[in-house]
Design an enzyme around this catalytic site. Structure first.
Site, PDB file in Angstrom:
ATOM      1  NE  ARG A 151      -0.631  10.661  -3.043  1.00 35.33           N
ATOM      2  CZ  ARG A 151       0.601  11.128  -2.978  1.00 35.33           C
ATOM      3  NH1 ARG A 151       1.523  10.695  -3.815  1.00 35.33           N
ATOM      4  NH2 ARG A 151       0.930  12.020  -2.066  1.00 35.33           N
ATOM      5  CG  ASP A 208       7.878  15.395   3.214  1.00 31.28           C
ATOM      6  OD1 ASP A 208       7.024  16.195   3.613  1.00 31.28           O
ATOM      7  OD2 ASP A 208       7.662  14.183   3.058  1.00 31.28           O
ATOM      8  N   GLY A 252       6.342  14.990   6.657  1.00 32.09           N
ATOM      9  CA  GLY A 252       7.684  14.412   6.747  1.00 32.09           C
ATOM     10  C   GLY A 252       7.576  12.903   6.796  1.00 32.09           C
TER      11      GLY A 252
HETATM   12  P1  ATP Z   1       4.519  13.546  -3.481  1.00 31.90           P
HETATM   13  O1  ATP Z   1       5.050  12.274  -2.929  1.00 31.90           O
HETATM   14  O2  ATP Z   1       5.311  14.740  -3.067  1.00 31.90           O
HETATM   15  O3  ATP Z   1       3.084  13.750  -3.293  1.00 31.90           O
HETATM   16  P2  ATP Z   1       5.014  12.280  -5.975  1.00 31.90           P
HETATM   17  O4  ATP Z   1       5.319  12.799  -7.324  1.00 31.90           O
HETATM   18  O5  ATP Z   1       6.043  11.368  -5.389  1.00 31.90           O
HETATM   19  O6  ATP Z   1       4.720  13.533  -5.073  1.00 31.90           O
HETATM   20  P3  ATP Z   1       3.195  10.086  -6.344  1.00 31.90           P
HETATM   21  O7  ATP Z   1       1.715  10.038  -6.146  1.00 31.90           O
HETATM   22  O8  ATP Z   1       4.017   9.101  -5.634  1.00 31.90           O
HETATM   23  O9  ATP Z   1       3.604  11.569  -5.976  1.00 31.90           O
HETATM   24  O10 ATP Z   1       3.506   9.959  -7.893  1.00 31.90           O
HETATM   25  C1  ATP Z   1       2.960  10.852  -8.831  1.00 31.90           C
HETATM   26  C2  ATP Z   1       2.746  10.162 -10.124  1.00 31.90           C
HETATM   27  O11 ATP Z   1       3.947   9.499 -10.550  1.00 31.90           O
HETATM   28  C3  ATP Z   1       1.663   9.113 -10.071  1.00 31.90           C
HETATM   29  O12 ATP Z   1       0.822   9.314 -11.179  1.00 31.90           O
HETATM   30  C4  ATP Z   1       2.408   7.796 -10.124  1.00 31.90           C
HETATM   31  O13 ATP Z   1       1.691   6.811 -10.830  1.00 31.90           O
HETATM   32  C5  ATP Z   1       3.684   8.134 -10.867  1.00 31.90           C
HETATM   33  N1  ATP Z   1       4.796   7.286 -10.412  1.00 31.90           N
HETATM   34  C6  ATP Z   1       5.149   7.065  -9.135  1.00 31.90           C
HETATM   35  N2  ATP Z   1       6.224   6.237  -9.057  1.00 31.90           N
HETATM   36  C7  ATP Z   1       6.545   5.911 -10.330  1.00 31.90           C
HETATM   37  C8  ATP Z   1       7.544   5.077 -10.941  1.00 31.90           C
HETATM   38  N3  ATP Z   1       8.455   4.428 -10.205  1.00 31.90           N
HETATM   39  N4  ATP Z   1       7.556   4.985 -12.287  1.00 31.90           N
HETATM   40  C9  ATP Z   1       6.647   5.634 -13.030  1.00 31.90           C
HETATM   41  N5  ATP Z   1       5.685   6.429 -12.511  1.00 31.90           N
HETATM   42  C10 ATP Z   1       5.611   6.579 -11.200  1.00 31.90           C
HETATM   43 MG    MG Z   2       6.487  10.837  -3.357  1.00 34.26          MG
END
Ligand code: ATP
Ligand code: MG
Length: 439
Positions: A151, A208, A252
């Site tokens: 993340r 989810d 969820g």
């Molecule tokens: P999940 O929520 O299913 O685990 P996700 O892709 O939403 O998956 P996140 O950890 O929220 O997981 O985001 C993954 C990557 O995307 C991270 O490296 C984060 O920095 C980047 N990221 C999240 N939100 C944004 C945004 N609004 N703009 C640019 N990068 C983003």
């Molecule tokens: Mg997410």
């Protein structure tokens, strides 16, 4: 309301596809998909109480191999990145992308980018992993992601595009959730600003199942199958004790699809608590009283709670994780304590078994249906990228693989409609009231 589903392209596709299907069969290119092929987004003529929060018309581009492609396969250097939480099937997607690039198009430079976006930043840079059919041969048999995930770091778009340039990539496959695809969109926009010829194609990952516009996300069926096993265990425990209570927490954050489907799959839950339907503990119609009545009648009970349910009952957590997601307070522990206190105060014998299978579910190997789905998503992502399409995701809509613009896909989340037919069937299966707590 209509949606703009038009898909961006890097340029004109002028190179004949090397895929030999058509000539082998002697047919008139029957296996290629025409650029003008579309499917209708919403086939319903009139809808009331729509299960999809997103209604409206629009035409979606059909995914699949094009007769003419944009990239000359010998010039392609593709990167694959996985970000966010684990979900069954990620390795299946990586495998499909690698194999389709290699065998269908003859691409030989495929690079696995390690540990998500932070793995591309200068201070946390990770060595890359070259991918070929040998490397990916067996990876679908293990859970998780062979590339690693993480993340955070995603918003440093300029530095990420610097890294893509340094690596000489002209194709990027982003496997990840809403955050990942928002990041991917920002990366694609920065690429555009710099006038680079790099395509960005996403494969939406959300255990989810809360991506709008997409029927079913990969890993979801595996998640439900695994969660149903946890519910079966909780039920066996509950059934074997005096006033046994089985409490199972499933994934969820904002949408209760896993909880709802698990309840329908197991037929052993008496209460399903999801983020979309608020509930309360106290009072004649509150959860504790209803649970007590259920125990009086049947001496055992099973509760499924989605992690994002009942957040209004918990002390507010203002913390966020590295990606900026709000940290949830633990509703499972909270319920376990509240239920235990309730029965202890009344001197009523009870046994409560709390099961949180989340990490076992997230790291599970994909079930066959998900494996099939992942392979097809991966292949279609490759076809889209080779054709020069960019800023888009592949997904399944009305049983067709389609292209969806990233900007549209990340614009909102899909949630369970509490007046829709899924939730109605859950109420039917559990016999819980429409409203737990004061109306
Ligand atoms: P999940 O929520 O299913 O685990 P996700 O892709 O939403 O998956 P996140 O950890 O929220 O997981 O985001 C993954 C990557 O995307 C991270 O490296 C984060 O920095 C980047 N990221 C999240 N939100 C944004 C945004 N609004 N703009 C640019 N990068 C983003
Ligand atoms: Mg997410």
């Amino acid at each position: 309301m209509s949606h703009d589903f038009s898909i961006a392209r890097l340029g004109e596709a002028t190179i004949p596809s090397p895929i030999p299907y058509a000539s082998e069969k002697g047919t008139d290119m029957a296996n290629y998909v025409g650029d003008d092929e579309r499917i209708i987004f919403n086939p319903a003529l009139s809808r009331s109480g729509s299960e999809h929060p997103v209604s409206g018309q629009g035409l979606l581009e059909v995914a699949g191999p094009r007769r003419d492609i944009y990239f000359s396969p010998g010039h392609v250097h593709a990167g694959v990145i996985t970000c966010g939480g684990l979900c069954p099937g990620i390795n299946d997607v990586i495998r499909a992308i690698t194999r389709c690039l290699w065998y269908r198009y003859g691409v030989r430079r495929i690079t696995g980018l390690r540990f998500g976006y932070p793995g591309l930043l200068p201070e946390t840079a990770e060595p890359t992993l070259p991918l070929d059919p040998d490397v990916v041969d067996d990876i679908h048999k293990i859970g998780g992601t062979v590339l690693g995930s993480s993340r955070g770091g995603g918003v440093r778009t300029a530095e990420i595009v610097d890294a893509l340039e340094r690596l000489n990539l002209n194709m990027l496959f982003t496997i990840g959730g809403d955050g990942t695809q928002k990041g991917a969109l920002a990366i694609a926009e920065e690429i555009e600003r710099r006038n680079l010829r790099i395509t960005v194609v996403g494969i939406p990952k959300t255990i989810d199942n809360d991506f709008s516009f997409i029927e079913r996300s990969f890993g979801f069926e595996t998640a439900v199958a695994e969660a149903a096993q946890a519910v079966a265990a909780a039920h066996t425990e509950a059934h074997s004790a005096i006033n046994g209570i089985g409490l199972v927490k499933v994934m969820g954050r904002d949408s209760g699809f896993i909880a709802a489907h698990t309840a329908l799959a197991s037929h052993e839950a008496n209460f399903v608590l999801i983020p979309e339907v608020p509930f309360s503990l106290e009072g004649e119609r509150g959860l504790l009283h209803l649970l007590e009545r259920r125990l009086d009648a049947r001496r055992h009970a099973v509760i499924i709670v989605a992690e994002g349910a009942g957040q209004d009952l918990l002390p507010d957590s203002s913390e966020s994780d590295a990606s900026g997601n709000r940290k949830l307070s633990d509703i499972g522990i909270f319920l376990k304590d509240a239920i235990s206190r309730h029965f202890a105060d009344r001197g009523k014998p009870f046994t409560l078994k709390y099961i949180d299978p989340s990490y076992m579910i997230r790291s599970a190997v994909a079930a066959p249906t998900d494996s099939v789905y992942c392979s097809r998503l991966g292949n279609n992502a490759v076809h889209a990228a080779m054709s020069g399409r960019t800023k888009m995701l592949v997904g399944l809509v009305n049983d067709h693989f389609v292209h969806i613009p990233m900007a549209v896909a990340v614009s909102r989340r899909k949630q369970v409609d509490r007046e829709g037919n899924l939730w109605r069937d859950v109420l039917e299966a559990t016999h819980q009231p429409m409203q737990i707590g004061p109306a």
